[in-house]
Write an enzyme that holds these catalytic residues in place. Structure first.
Site, PDB file in Angstrom:
ATOM      1  N   ARG A 164      -3.261   6.058 -10.407  1.00  0.00           N
ATOM      2  CA  ARG A 164      -3.708   5.862  -9.329  1.00  0.00           C
ATOM      3  C   ARG A 164      -2.931   5.891  -8.301  1.00  0.00           C
ATOM      4  O   ARG A 164      -3.149   5.049  -6.994  1.00  0.00           O
ATOM      5  CB  ARG A 164      -4.560   4.938  -9.042  1.00  0.00           C
ATOM      6  CG  ARG A 164      -5.612   4.885  -9.869  1.00  0.00           C
ATOM      7  CD  ARG A 164      -6.676   5.722  -9.554  1.00  0.00           C
ATOM      8  NE  ARG A 164      -7.603   5.869 -11.013  1.00  0.00           N
ATOM      9  CZ  ARG A 164      -7.800   6.847 -12.100  1.00  0.00           C
ATOM     10  NH1 ARG A 164      -6.561   6.418 -12.725  1.00  0.00           N
ATOM     11  NH2 ARG A 164      -9.089   6.016 -13.290  1.00  0.00           N
ATOM     12  N   SER A 238     -14.913   3.135  -7.693  1.00  0.00           N
ATOM     13  CA  SER A 238     -14.206   2.618  -7.677  1.00  0.00           C
ATOM     14  C   SER A 238     -13.857   1.679  -7.548  1.00  0.00           C
ATOM     15  O   SER A 238     -12.493   2.066  -6.453  1.00  0.00           O
ATOM     16  CB  SER A 238     -13.579   2.687  -9.166  1.00  0.00           C
ATOM     17  OG  SER A 238     -14.415   2.837 -10.716  1.00  0.00           O
ATOM     18  N   GLU A 334      -8.211   0.173  -4.982  1.00  0.00           N
ATOM     19  CA  GLU A 334      -8.355   1.543  -5.152  1.00  0.00           C
ATOM     20  C   GLU A 334      -8.897   2.094  -3.935  1.00  0.00           C
ATOM     21  O   GLU A 334      -7.726   2.728  -3.542  1.00  0.00           O
ATOM     22  CB  GLU A 334      -8.887   1.787  -6.411  1.00  0.00           C
ATOM     23  CG  GLU A 334      -8.712   3.294  -6.706  1.00  0.00           C
ATOM     24  CD  GLU A 334      -8.836   3.555  -7.554  1.00  0.00           C
ATOM     25  OE1 GLU A 334     -10.118   4.770  -7.941  1.00  0.00           O
ATOM     26  OE2 GLU A 334      -9.363   2.854  -9.055  1.00  0.00           O
TER      27      GLU A 334
END
Length: 338
Positions: A164, A238, A334
């Site tokens: 990520r 998420s 995130e």
């Protein structure tokens, strides 16, 4: 191209936060993009590129220029018996590109089906799901430097992809706007169905012959069953990353929590399931005022109606703190906080 002032971004971020941009513009061509970033009026202004608004939490009005990147176009630029290079405009909806590849029976990104956002945002985050990351099929991208207006090509190595993460979240942060992404897809792909519930879903679908289409449909079914629709409940998917810890730390945790979920990584670490840890802390499905972690997926922070950005952010901090206190693991957000 129309430049708007004091423009509401509420409908352009999936949390539905009502903030405004000092200046706002939508660009559909490279010429428009170069025109606006070299315009004297905006040279000294802070700039923010929207890639669908699906991975961002606005905490205040943006005092600068917001550019909504709508560059289109998909083309096959090179192919042989085993692989195909597909170049896509940064403004294309990501899942539309997945559907395009499935229509051509090309494999590589079927596990990334239904991820929200646009193509241009995918490399920034190195999007991933169900055992697959963008970097596995990435070939190169083209971007324009926001200060100089010069165009630059980034190779796989240039992008410095990690979990990520990429160069665009670190040393090149806020310096470029991506205009196109080129992927290398496979005519005879190796399917990845071992991660998550894909294999079980394929069985439930009575699939006997694997295909990119079947795997994509299975992933879509799973995502729709677990993840809330942003058009119904404000969310950004998420909110936290799945943390990686040394194997010894995992063994220590496993000794106390026998049902702890984890997966080995290529670096020798263990990737823990952040959603499982959040659930163990009692947050899954628990609503606090206007916010909470979703009842079907504890990783998803949701806006139940009229939450402010501060309410959402403070709840994320509460969840983060409780996980650290219980497991000794700090969850990294995130979602980009602006």
């Amino acid at each position: 191209m129309i430049i708007r002032e004091d423009f509401s971004l509420q409908k352009l971020n999936t949390f539905g936060i009502d903030v405004a941009a000092k200046y706002f513009a939508e660009v559909s061509t490279r010429e428009e993009l170069k025109e606006i970033i070299t315009e004297k009026k905006f040279v000294g202004e802070a700039k923010l590129i929207l890639g669908g608004g699906s991975n961002i939490l606005f905490t205040k009005n943006f005092n600068g220029l917001v550019i909504n990147n709508l560059l289109q176009g998909v083309e096959i630029i090179e192919e042989n018996d085993s692989t195909v290079l597909i170049k896509a405009g940064a403004g294309i909806i990501w899942h539309d590109l997945v559907l395009f590849s499935i229509g051509k029976n090309l494999g590589g990104i079927e596990n990334l089906s239904l991820i929200p956002g646009r193509v241009g945002a995918a490399p920034i985050q190195n999007i991933g799901a169900y055992g697959v990351e963008l970097k596995y099929t990435f070939h190169e991208l083209a971007a324009i430097h926001l200060s100089s207006g010069e165009e630059k090509t980034f190779s796989l190595e240039d992008c410095k992809f990690a979990y990520r993460n990429s160069i665009f979240k670190n040393e090149a942060k806020n310096q470029y706007i991506i205009i196109s992404v080129t992927l290398k897809l496979n005519r005879n792909p190796k399917f990845n169905i071992s991660y998550g519930a894909i294999e079980q879903e394929l069985k439930a679908m009575n699939v006997t012959d694997l295909s990119v289409k079947a795997i994509s449909e299975a992933v879509c079914n799973i995502r729709r069953s677990k993840l809330p629709d942003p058009s119904v409940i404000g969310n950004a998917g998420s909110f936290f990353k799945n943390p990686e810890v040394p194997e010894q730390k995992y063994k220590e945790l496993k000794a106390g929590y026998s049902d702890m979920v984890a997966y080995p990584t290529s670096t020798g670490n263990m990737k823990l399931a952040a959603g499982w840890m959040i659930e163990q802390c009692g947050w899954k499905g628990k609503q606090v005022g206007n916010v909470g972690m979703h009842k079907q997926q504890a990783l998803v922070l949701v806006n139940y109606g009229k939450a402010t950005a501060d309410e959402l952010y403070q709840h994320a901090l509460r969840v983060q703190k409780s996980v650290e206190e219980k497991f000794g693991v700090l969850l990294e957000m995130e979602v980009n906080i602006v």
